[in-house]
Design a protein around this motif. Structure first.
Motif, PDB file in Angstrom:
ATOM      1  N   LYS A  16     -13.180   0.106   2.281  1.00 27.72           N
ATOM      2  CA  LYS A  16     -11.926  -0.645   2.200  1.00 27.72           C
ATOM      3  C   LYS A  16     -10.809   0.083   2.931  1.00 27.72           C
ATOM      4  O   LYS A  16     -10.734   1.314   2.917  1.00 27.72           O
ATOM      5  N   LEU A  24      -3.107  -0.613   2.210  1.00 23.61           N
ATOM      6  CA  LEU A  24      -1.757  -0.401   2.731  1.00 23.61           C
ATOM      7  C   LEU A  24      -1.720  -0.696   4.226  1.00 23.61           C
ATOM      8  O   LEU A  24      -1.110   0.027   5.009  1.00 23.61           O
ATOM      9  N   LYS A  37       2.453  -4.722   1.712  1.00 25.36           N
ATOM     10  CA  LYS A  37       1.905  -3.695   0.812  1.00 25.36           C
ATOM     11  C   LYS A  37       2.618  -2.365   1.006  1.00 25.36           C
ATOM     12  O   LYS A  37       2.938  -1.667   0.046  1.00 25.36           O
ATOM     13  N   GLU A  95      -5.233  -8.735  -4.926  1.00 24.56           N
ATOM     14  CA  GLU A  95      -4.898  -8.757  -3.508  1.00 24.56           C
ATOM     15  C   GLU A  95      -5.854  -9.695  -2.776  1.00 24.56           C
ATOM     16  O   GLU A  95      -7.049  -9.681  -3.058  1.00 24.56           O
ATOM     17  N   GLU A 142      -7.867 -10.549   0.544  1.00 23.92           N
ATOM     18  CA  GLU A 142      -8.335  -9.737   1.664  1.00 23.92           C
ATOM     19  C   GLU A 142      -9.339 -10.476   2.559  1.00 23.92           C
ATOM     20  O   GLU A 142     -10.274 -11.117   2.071  1.00 23.92           O
ATOM     21  N   SER A 159      -7.150   3.265  -5.374  1.00 17.09           N
ATOM     22  CA  SER A 159      -6.999   2.349  -6.517  1.00 17.09           C
ATOM     23  C   SER A 159      -8.134   1.341  -6.668  1.00 17.09           C
ATOM     24  O   SER A 159      -7.998   0.357  -7.414  1.00 17.09           O
ATOM     25  N   GLY A 162      -4.976  -5.917   1.608  1.00 18.38           N
ATOM     26  CA  GLY A 162      -4.233  -7.072   1.109  1.00 18.38           C
ATOM     27  C   GLY A 162      -3.274  -7.621   2.158  1.00 18.38           C
ATOM     28  O   GLY A 162      -2.549  -6.852   2.785  1.00 18.38           O
TER      29      GLY A 162
HETATM   30  C1  OOG Z   1      -3.420   1.342  -2.910  1.00 19.61           C
HETATM   31  C2  OOG Z   1      -4.523   0.447  -2.438  1.00 19.61           C
HETATM   32  C3  OOG Z   1      -4.009  -0.620  -1.515  1.00 19.61           C
HETATM   33  C4  OOG Z   1      -4.563  -2.681  -0.161  1.00 19.61           C
HETATM   34  O1  OOG Z   1      -5.324  -3.619   0.077  1.00 19.61           O
HETATM   35  O2  OOG Z   1      -3.460  -2.566   0.374  1.00 19.61           O
HETATM   36  C5  OOG Z   1      -5.014  -1.645  -1.141  1.00 19.61           C
HETATM   37  C6  OOG Z   1      -2.520   0.685  -3.923  1.00 19.61           C
HETATM   38  O3  OOG Z   1      -1.638  -0.076  -3.548  1.00 19.61           O
HETATM   39  O4  OOG Z   1      -2.709   0.946  -5.123  1.00 19.61           O
HETATM   40  O5  OOG Z   1      -6.134  -1.732  -1.579  1.00 19.61           O
END
Ligand code: OOG
Ligand code: MG
Length: 263
Positions: free
Chosen positions: A62, A65, A70, A107, A109, A162, A234
Protein backbone atom coordinates in the motif's frame (compact mmCIF):
# COMPACT_ATOMS: atom_id res chain seq x y z
CA UNK A 1 20.36 4.19 10.85
CA UNK A 2 20.39 5.26 14.50
CA UNK A 3 18.81 2.30 16.32
CA UNK A 4 20.43 -1.06 17.00
CA UNK A 5 18.77 -4.34 16.02
CA UNK A 6 17.55 -5.01 19.55
CA UNK A 7 15.72 -1.66 19.71
CA UNK A 8 14.18 -2.20 16.23
CA UNK A 9 12.81 -5.56 17.39
CA UNK A 10 11.53 -4.14 20.70
CA UNK A 11 9.74 -1.27 18.92
CA UNK A 12 8.20 -3.64 16.37
CA UNK A 13 6.88 -5.79 19.23
CA UNK A 14 5.60 -2.65 21.00
CA UNK A 15 3.74 -1.24 17.97
CA UNK A 16 2.38 -4.58 16.74
CA UNK A 17 1.43 -5.39 20.33
CA UNK A 18 -0.80 -2.29 20.40
CA UNK A 19 -2.54 -3.49 17.23
CA UNK A 20 -3.08 -7.00 18.61
CA UNK A 21 -4.29 -5.74 22.00
CA UNK A 22 -6.50 -3.03 20.38
CA UNK A 23 -4.86 -0.40 22.63
CA UNK A 24 -3.46 2.96 21.61
CA UNK A 25 0.11 4.08 22.36
CA UNK A 26 2.00 7.36 22.20
CA UNK A 27 4.04 7.93 19.06
CA UNK A 28 7.42 6.25 19.23
CA UNK A 29 9.40 9.34 18.18
CA UNK A 30 8.50 10.87 21.58
CA UNK A 31 10.91 8.38 23.13
CA UNK A 32 13.25 8.01 20.12
CA UNK A 33 13.46 11.48 18.55
CA UNK A 34 16.53 10.52 16.50
CA UNK A 35 14.81 7.61 14.76
CA UNK A 36 15.46 7.99 11.02
CA UNK A 37 13.66 6.83 7.83
CA UNK A 38 15.66 3.60 7.59
CA UNK A 39 14.87 2.79 11.23
CA UNK A 40 11.16 3.43 10.66
CA UNK A 41 11.00 1.10 7.62
CA UNK A 42 13.17 -1.46 9.44
CA UNK A 43 10.60 -1.52 12.27
CA UNK A 44 7.81 -2.02 9.69
CA UNK A 45 9.80 -4.83 7.98
CA UNK A 46 10.23 -6.48 11.39
CA UNK A 47 6.44 -6.31 11.97
CA UNK A 48 5.99 -7.99 8.56
CA UNK A 49 8.54 -10.66 9.51
CA UNK A 50 6.72 -11.27 12.83
CA UNK A 51 3.37 -11.71 11.05
CA UNK A 52 4.81 -14.00 8.38
CA UNK A 53 6.55 -16.12 11.02
CA UNK A 54 3.09 -16.68 12.57
CA UNK A 55 1.88 -17.93 9.16
CA UNK A 56 0.17 -14.71 8.01
CA UNK A 57 0.86 -14.21 4.34
CA UNK A 58 1.55 -10.73 2.97
CA UNK A 59 -1.09 -10.24 0.26
CA UNK A 60 -0.44 -6.72 -0.99
CA UNK A 61 1.42 -3.44 -0.75
CA UNK A 62 0.00 0.00 0.00
CA UNK A 63 0.93 3.59 -0.60
CA UNK A 64 -0.46 6.18 1.81
CA UNK A 65 -0.63 9.95 2.07
CA UNK A 66 -0.53 10.14 -1.73
CA UNK A 67 -3.41 12.60 -2.17
CA UNK A 68 -3.31 16.25 -1.19
CA UNK A 69 -6.51 15.72 0.82
CA UNK A 70 -4.81 13.06 2.95
CA UNK A 71 -1.58 15.02 3.35
CA UNK A 72 -3.54 18.06 4.46
CA UNK A 73 -5.71 16.03 6.84
CA UNK A 74 -2.67 14.48 8.54
CA UNK A 75 -0.40 17.56 8.30
CA UNK A 76 2.37 15.80 6.34
CA UNK A 77 3.83 16.14 2.84
CA UNK A 78 5.46 12.84 1.92
CA UNK A 79 3.86 9.58 0.83
CA UNK A 80 4.54 6.46 2.88
CA UNK A 81 4.53 2.76 2.01
CA UNK A 82 3.34 -0.33 3.83
CA UNK A 83 1.87 -3.81 3.37
CA UNK A 84 -1.37 -5.70 3.98
CA UNK A 85 -1.56 -9.25 5.27
CA UNK A 86 -4.22 -11.90 4.70
CA UNK A 87 -5.95 -11.42 8.07
CA UNK A 88 -6.78 -7.81 7.11
CA UNK A 89 -8.96 -8.79 4.11
CA UNK A 90 -12.76 -8.64 4.49
CA UNK A 91 -15.43 -9.54 1.91
CA UNK A 92 -17.33 -6.93 -0.10
CA UNK A 93 -20.70 -6.27 1.52
CA UNK A 94 -19.56 -7.79 4.81
CA UNK A 95 -19.24 -6.62 8.39
CA UNK A 96 -16.29 -4.95 10.06
CA UNK A 97 -16.09 -5.45 13.83
CA UNK A 98 -15.42 -2.23 15.73
CA UNK A 99 -14.34 -4.15 18.85
CA UNK A 100 -11.22 -5.32 16.95
CA UNK A 101 -10.20 -1.75 16.09
CA UNK A 102 -9.22 1.40 18.00
CA UNK A 103 -10.62 4.34 15.97
CA UNK A 104 -11.05 3.26 12.33
CA UNK A 105 -11.46 5.52 9.31
CA UNK A 106 -12.34 4.54 5.75
CA UNK A 107 -10.55 5.48 2.53
CA UNK A 108 -11.49 4.97 -1.13
CA UNK A 109 -8.59 3.52 -3.11
CA UNK A 110 -7.88 2.66 -6.74
CA UNK A 111 -5.77 -0.50 -6.80
CA UNK A 112 -3.37 -1.86 -9.37
CA UNK A 113 -2.40 -5.51 -9.85
CA UNK A 114 0.89 -6.00 -11.68
CA UNK A 115 1.77 -8.58 -14.35
CA UNK A 116 5.50 -7.78 -14.45
CA UNK A 117 8.02 -6.89 -11.74
CA UNK A 118 8.81 -3.21 -11.09
CA UNK A 119 12.19 -2.18 -9.78
CA UNK A 120 13.50 1.32 -9.07
CA UNK A 121 15.39 3.57 -9.38
CA UNK A 122 14.09 5.16 -12.56
CA UNK A 123 10.58 3.72 -12.43
CA UNK A 124 7.97 6.15 -13.83
CA UNK A 125 4.26 6.26 -14.75
CA UNK A 126 5.04 4.73 -18.17
CA UNK A 127 6.85 1.73 -16.64
CA UNK A 128 3.94 1.19 -14.28
CA UNK A 129 1.31 1.42 -17.06
CA UNK A 130 3.24 -1.24 -19.01
CA UNK A 131 3.20 -3.53 -15.97
CA UNK A 132 -0.52 -3.28 -15.07
CA UNK A 133 -2.53 -6.47 -15.32
CA UNK A 134 -5.83 -4.99 -14.10
CA UNK A 135 -7.38 -2.26 -11.94
CA UNK A 136 -9.74 -3.02 -9.08
CA UNK A 137 -11.42 -0.78 -6.48
CA UNK A 138 -11.06 -1.14 -2.71
CA UNK A 139 -11.85 0.51 0.58
CA UNK A 140 -9.08 0.61 3.14
CA UNK A 141 -9.96 0.79 6.82
CA UNK A 142 -7.02 2.47 8.53
CA UNK A 143 -6.58 2.40 12.30
CA UNK A 144 -3.55 4.21 13.66
CA UNK A 145 -2.24 2.64 16.81
CA UNK A 146 -1.28 6.15 17.96
CA UNK A 147 -3.45 8.07 20.37
CA UNK A 148 -6.01 10.33 18.68
CA UNK A 149 -4.54 9.40 15.25
CA UNK A 150 -1.69 11.87 15.98
CA UNK A 151 1.70 10.96 14.56
CA UNK A 152 4.65 12.09 12.50
CA UNK A 153 5.78 10.31 9.32
CA UNK A 154 8.41 8.12 10.94
CA UNK A 155 6.03 6.91 13.63
CA UNK A 156 3.31 6.07 11.08
CA UNK A 157 5.79 4.19 8.86
CA UNK A 158 6.83 2.10 11.88
CA UNK A 159 3.10 1.43 12.46
CA UNK A 160 2.80 -0.06 8.95
CA UNK A 161 1.03 3.11 7.76
CA UNK A 162 -2.04 2.44 9.95
CA UNK A 163 -3.00 -0.66 7.91
CA UNK A 164 -5.87 -2.56 9.54
CA UNK A 165 -8.54 -3.89 7.13
CA UNK A 166 -9.29 -3.71 3.42
CA UNK A 167 -12.19 -4.69 1.21
CA UNK A 168 -11.76 -5.34 -2.51
CA UNK A 169 -14.98 -5.20 -4.53
CA UNK A 170 -16.51 -3.85 -7.69
CA UNK A 171 -15.13 -5.34 -10.88
CA UNK A 172 -11.64 -5.67 -12.26
CA UNK A 173 -11.01 -3.75 -15.48
CA UNK A 174 -8.21 -3.66 -17.97
CA UNK A 175 -6.18 -0.41 -17.93
CA UNK A 176 -6.86 0.26 -21.66
CA UNK A 177 -10.56 0.70 -20.79
CA UNK A 178 -9.98 3.37 -18.15
CA UNK A 179 -8.57 6.84 -17.65
CA UNK A 180 -7.30 6.59 -14.09
CA UNK A 181 -6.91 10.38 -13.81
CA UNK A 182 -10.53 11.27 -14.51
CA UNK A 183 -12.05 8.22 -12.83
CA UNK A 184 -14.57 9.60 -10.32
CA UNK A 185 -15.03 8.26 -6.79
CA UNK A 186 -17.92 9.06 -4.41
CA UNK A 187 -17.75 7.90 -0.79
CA UNK A 188 -21.16 7.50 0.87
CA UNK A 189 -21.74 7.03 4.59
CA UNK A 190 -25.26 6.00 5.61
CA UNK A 191 -26.52 6.96 2.16
CA UNK A 192 -25.03 10.44 2.09
CA UNK A 193 -22.14 11.45 -0.15
CA UNK A 194 -19.50 12.64 2.31
CA UNK A 195 -16.34 12.80 0.16
CA UNK A 196 -15.52 12.68 -3.55
CA UNK A 197 -12.57 13.01 -5.88
CA UNK A 198 -11.05 11.76 -9.13
CA UNK A 199 -8.03 9.51 -9.59
CA UNK A 200 -5.76 12.46 -10.38
CA UNK A 201 -6.03 13.41 -6.69
CA UNK A 202 -3.40 10.70 -6.15
CA UNK A 203 -0.12 12.35 -7.23
CA UNK A 204 -1.65 13.41 -10.58
CA UNK A 205 -2.09 9.74 -11.59
CA UNK A 206 -2.50 6.66 -9.33
CA UNK A 207 0.30 4.92 -11.28
CA UNK A 208 2.67 7.62 -9.97
CA UNK A 209 2.15 6.22 -6.44
CA UNK A 210 3.30 2.80 -7.68
CA UNK A 211 6.33 4.30 -9.45
CA UNK A 212 7.25 6.08 -6.23
CA UNK A 213 6.83 2.82 -4.31
CA UNK A 214 9.10 0.95 -6.76
CA UNK A 215 11.76 3.66 -6.41
CA UNK A 216 11.43 3.59 -2.62
CA UNK A 217 11.76 -0.21 -2.52
CA UNK A 218 14.65 -0.11 -5.04
CA UNK A 219 16.60 2.11 -2.64
CA UNK A 220 16.10 -0.62 -0.01
CA UNK A 221 17.21 -3.38 -2.42
CA UNK A 222 13.66 -4.65 -2.93
CA UNK A 223 11.22 -4.80 -5.87
CA UNK A 224 7.51 -5.11 -6.58
CA UNK A 225 7.03 -8.68 -7.86
CA UNK A 226 4.69 -9.55 -10.74
CA UNK A 227 1.18 -10.32 -9.49
CA UNK A 228 1.27 -7.81 -6.62
CA UNK A 229 -1.94 -6.16 -5.42
CA UNK A 230 -1.15 -2.49 -4.72
CA UNK A 231 -3.40 0.05 -3.02
CA UNK A 232 -2.43 3.50 -4.36
CA UNK A 233 -3.75 5.57 -1.41
CA UNK A 234 -6.96 7.28 -0.38
CA UNK A 235 -8.27 9.70 -3.03
CA UNK A 236 -10.10 11.85 -0.46
CA UNK A 237 -9.54 12.54 3.23
CA UNK A 238 -10.27 9.54 5.48
CA UNK A 239 -13.73 9.38 7.07
CA UNK A 240 -14.25 8.26 10.69
CA UNK A 241 -16.81 5.50 11.24
CA UNK A 242 -18.74 4.11 14.23
CA UNK A 243 -20.76 0.97 14.94
CA UNK A 244 -24.00 1.10 12.95
CA UNK A 245 -22.49 2.98 10.01
CA UNK A 246 -22.66 1.61 6.52
CA UNK A 247 -20.25 2.74 3.84
CA UNK A 248 -20.58 2.42 0.08
CA UNK A 249 -17.97 3.79 -2.31
CA UNK A 250 -19.01 4.22 -5.95
CA UNK A 251 -16.13 4.05 -8.44
CA UNK A 252 -16.80 5.22 -12.00
CA UNK A 253 -16.45 2.25 -14.40
CA UNK A 254 -15.35 -0.06 -11.54
CA UNK A 255 -18.52 -0.63 -9.51
CA UNK A 256 -19.12 -0.32 -5.77
CA UNK A 257 -17.41 -1.46 -2.61
CA UNK A 258 -19.46 -1.57 0.59
CA UNK A 259 -19.39 -2.67 4.21
CA UNK A 260 -21.16 -2.29 7.51
CA UNK A 261 -19.56 -1.50 10.86
CA UNK A 262 -20.86 -3.53 13.81
CA UNK A 263 -20.01 -3.72 17.54
C1 OOG B 1 -1.60 6.85 7.27
C2 OOG B 1 -2.04 5.93 6.18
C3 OOG B 1 -2.59 6.69 5.01
C4 OOG B 1 -3.69 6.54 2.74
O1 OOG B 1 -4.32 5.89 1.90
O2 OOG B 1 -3.46 7.74 2.60
C5 OOG B 1 -3.20 5.83 3.96
C6 OOG B 1 -2.75 7.47 8.02
O3 OOG B 1 -3.33 8.44 7.54
O4 OOG B 1 -3.07 6.98 9.11
O5 OOG B 1 -3.36 4.64 4.02
MG1 MG C 1 -4.84 4.00 2.55
Amino acid sequence: MTLNRETIEALAAHVEGAQLAVRDITKITDEYPDLDWADAYDIQDEIRRRKESRGLRTVGLKAGLTSFAKMKQMGVETPVFGFVSEDMARPDGGEIRMSELIHPKVEAEICIVTKAPLRGPGCHVGSVLAAIDFIVPAVEIIDSRYRDFKFDLKSVIADNTSAARFVVGGRARSPEDLDLRTLGVVLEKNGRAVAMAAGAAVLGHPAAAVAMMANHLGARGQEIPAGTFIMTGGVTEAIAVAAGDSVCVRFQDLGNVSMRFVE
